[in-house]
Design a protein around this motif. Structure first.
Motif, PDB file in Angstrom:
ATOM      1  N   THR A   1      -3.642   5.473  -4.846  1.00 53.53           N
ATOM      2  CA  THR A   1      -3.135   4.014  -5.090  1.00 53.53           C
ATOM      3  C   THR A   1      -3.321   3.083  -6.203  1.00 53.53           C
ATOM      4  OG1 THR A   1      -4.549   2.972  -3.626  1.00 53.53           O
ATOM      5  CG2 THR A   1      -2.710   3.728  -2.510  1.00 53.53           C
TER       6      THR A   1
ATOM      7  N   HIS B   1       1.439   4.367  -2.887  1.00 56.03           N
ATOM      8  CA  HIS B   1       1.307   5.909  -2.635  1.00 56.03           C
ATOM      9  C   HIS B   1       2.792   6.527  -3.048  1.00 56.03           C
ATOM     10  CE1 HIS B   1      -2.025   6.799  -0.399  1.00 56.03           C
ATOM     11  NE2 HIS B   1      -1.855   5.854   0.730  1.00 56.03           N
TER      12      HIS B   1
ATOM     13  N   LYS C   1      10.274   2.558   8.682  1.00 60.50           N
ATOM     14  CA  LYS C   1       8.908   2.366   8.775  1.00 60.50           C
ATOM     15  C   LYS C   1       8.736   2.579  10.301  1.00 60.50           C
ATOM     16  CE  LYS C   1       8.373  -0.737   5.069  1.00 60.50           C
ATOM     17  NZ  LYS C   1       7.744  -1.893   4.490  1.00 60.50           N
TER      18      LYS C   1
ATOM     19  N   HIS D   1       0.758  -1.319   0.061  1.00 59.73           N
ATOM     20  CA  HIS D   1       0.173  -0.095  -0.088  1.00 59.73           C
ATOM     21  C   HIS D   1       0.940   1.353   0.274  1.00 59.73           C
ATOM     22  CE1 HIS D   1      -3.543   2.502   0.750  1.00 59.73           C
ATOM     23  NE2 HIS D   1      -2.774   3.246   1.638  1.00 59.73           N
ATOM     24  N   HIS D   2       1.805   1.220   0.853  1.00 59.65           N
ATOM     25  CA  HIS D   2       2.734   2.497   1.011  1.00 59.65           C
ATOM     26  C   HIS D   2       3.490   2.688  -0.263  1.00 59.65           C
ATOM     27  CE1 HIS D   2       2.671   4.205   5.260  1.00 59.65           C
ATOM     28  NE2 HIS D   2       1.525   3.830   4.664  1.00 59.65           N
TER      29      HIS D   2
ATOM     30  N   GLU E   1       1.345  -0.071   9.120  1.00 63.09           N
ATOM     31  CA  GLU E   1       2.414   1.118   8.550  1.00 63.09           C
ATOM     32  C   GLU E   1       2.065   2.305   8.605  1.00 63.09           C
ATOM     33  OE1 GLU E   1       5.579   1.283   4.915  1.00 63.09           O
ATOM     34  OE2 GLU E   1       4.220  -0.661   5.142  1.00 63.09           O
TER      35      GLU E   1
ATOM     36  N   GLY F   1       0.506  10.252   0.836  1.00 65.43           N
ATOM     37  CA  GLY F   1      -0.314   9.468   2.011  1.00 65.43           C
ATOM     38  C   GLY F   1      -1.368  10.594   2.429  1.00 65.43           C
TER      39      GLY F   1
ATOM     40  N   VAL G   1       5.962   8.840   3.324  1.00 62.99           N
ATOM     41  CA  VAL G   1       4.693   8.392   3.447  1.00 62.99           C
ATOM     42  C   VAL G   1       3.887   8.661   4.566  1.00 62.99           C
ATOM     43  CG1 VAL G   1       2.805   6.809   2.655  1.00 62.99           C
ATOM     44  CG2 VAL G   1       5.378   6.818   1.609  1.00 62.99           C
ATOM     45  N   ARG G   2       2.728   9.229   4.892  1.00 60.93           N
ATOM     46  CA  ARG G   2       2.059   9.445   6.190  1.00 60.93           C
ATOM     47  C   ARG G   2       0.757   9.128   5.921  1.00 60.93           C
ATOM     48  NH1 ARG G   2       3.303  13.770  10.339  1.00 60.93           N
ATOM     49  NH2 ARG G   2       3.511  11.684  11.707  1.00 60.93           N
ATOM     50  N   ASP G   3       0.199   7.902   6.584  1.00 56.90           N
ATOM     51  CA  ASP G   3      -1.010   7.607   6.232  1.00 56.90           C
ATOM     52  C   ASP G   3      -2.079   7.960   7.516  1.00 56.90           C
ATOM     53  OD1 ASP G   3      -2.055   6.270   4.183  1.00 56.90           O
ATOM     54  OD2 ASP G   3      -1.221   4.593   4.577  1.00 56.90           O
TER      55      ASP G   3
ATOM     56  N   ASP H   1       3.963   5.510   9.215  1.00 54.01           N
ATOM     57  CA  ASP H   1       4.729   6.399   8.532  1.00 54.01           C
ATOM     58  C   ASP H   1       5.812   5.661   7.832  1.00 54.01           C
ATOM     59  OD1 ASP H   1       3.321   8.673   9.550  1.00 54.01           O
ATOM     60  OD2 ASP H   1       4.825   9.240  10.963  1.00 54.01           O
ATOM     61  N   SER H   2       6.679   6.255   6.787  1.00 47.44           N
ATOM     62  CA  SER H   2       7.537   5.363   6.324  1.00 47.44           C
ATOM     63  C   SER H   2       8.487   6.361   5.295  1.00 47.44           C
ATOM     64  CB  SER H   2       7.034   4.166   5.267  1.00 47.44           C
ATOM     65  OG  SER H   2       6.170   4.444   4.501  1.00 47.44           O
TER      66      SER H   2
END
Length: 303
Positions: free
Chosen positions: A290, A101, A149, A97-98, A132, A258, A118-120, A134-135
């Motif tokens: 996505t 993004h 992550k 998923h990330h 997950e 994200g 990436v911030r979900d 943040d990454s």
């Protein structure tokens, strides 16, 4: 020529047609059914946006999700969707998923290489009860490499947990920090639920934050102050995340993606905080994007 249909079955259900590595069409289902931020939990639902592709035969259908938390599984939703389209094969992996993004943001950016932050909001299901949130990833035209992550189980342990728990480990080449704290976009989700806002109310909290110190109705004042606190807390988290990214790479190109990065106010503050870096904000940073990322992943990075 390769025709790939990317589909997002998370909230903001969306479809992207990638033809020979170019995004030719993109649609969100809520534009057709008039249900804002549409999230499908009906196995028999007929996707209205698919009428845009009725005369197209795809080489592959690639499906993205964040990991469904309901009585209906992602697998079942996928099967219902695939009955409606002509396809030769399909690919589904919710752990990416990330990455989807990251690829969406990279596709629209002017960069040849970049670091993606990436911030979900709710986070992507990774393993068991880990989300997950943040990454940090490195991306160029040939590879995507995970650096770091932050995984939270706050979704299952809730905000008022008894004690702070944390640990570090390495997972598939990425440094991981596991916490039971609510961070990033998910912190907004917690507050949104507390104050009774509906799905998508995270944006309302961000907007109200600007009125925390202004004369407004008393019932909104408390919510505005909660929003302001969230803005300040999550901005500092984002600053630390970018500092962490600089430890991994000297690349000065930063992609923000994200759902959290719909936060225009904090995006601007990040740009001001790091004048030496080149920022690009994904134009579809929420889960709708996505669909684009999934199709381009299959075309360019899937081995």
């Amino acid at each position: 020529m390769t025709k790939i249909l990317g589909v997002n079955i998370s909230h903001n259900v969306s479809f992207a047609l990638v033809n020979n590595n170019k995004v030719e069409e993109y649609y969100e289902e809520d534009r057709f059914n008039k249900l804002k931020r549409f999230y499908n939990n009906d196995l028999n639902y007929k996707y209205l946006a698919l009428k845009k592709f009725k005369n197209i035969t795809f080489d592959c259908v690639v499906i993205s999700s964040f990991g469904r938390h309901s009585d209906i599984s992602d697998f079942e939703i996928c099967q219902g969707l695939l009955k409606q389209v002509k396809y030769k094969t399909h690919y589904f992996n919710w752990y990416k998923h990330h990455i989807y993004h990251v690829i969406c943001g990279y596709y629209f950016s002017p960069f040849k290489e970049a670091i993606a932050i990436v911030r979900d909001g709710g986070g992507a299901q990774l393993k068991d009860s880990f989300q997950e949130i943040d990454s940090i990833y490195y991306i160029n035209k040939k590879e995507i490499k995970p650096f770091y992550k932050i995984l939270s189980n706050a979704r299952f342990d809730w905000l008022e947990h008894k004690e702070k728990k944390e640990r570090y480990f390495n997972y598939e080449g990425a440094d991981c920090y596991l916490t039971n704290e609510s961070i990033g976009g998910y912190y907004y989700t917690i507050i949104r639920k507390k104050v009774g806002f509906e799905l998508g109310g995270e944006g309302q909290l961000m907007g109200l934050a600007a009125y925390a110190d202004k004369p407004i109705k008393e019932e909104l004042k408390k919510i505005a102050k909660m929003g302001k606190h969230a803005q300040e807390k999550t901005l500092q988290e984002a600053i630390e995340l970018i500092k962490k990214a600089k430890e991994y790479s000297s690349c000065k190109n930063i992609i923000l993606t994200g759902g959290y990065h719909l936060n225009c106010s904090n995006n601007f503050k990040l740009v001001k905080s790091f004048p030496e870096l080149n920022f690009f904000v994904d134009p579809i940073p929420y889960d709708g994007g996505t669909a684009v990322g999934a199709a381009l992943y299959y075309e360019n990075y899937h081995r």
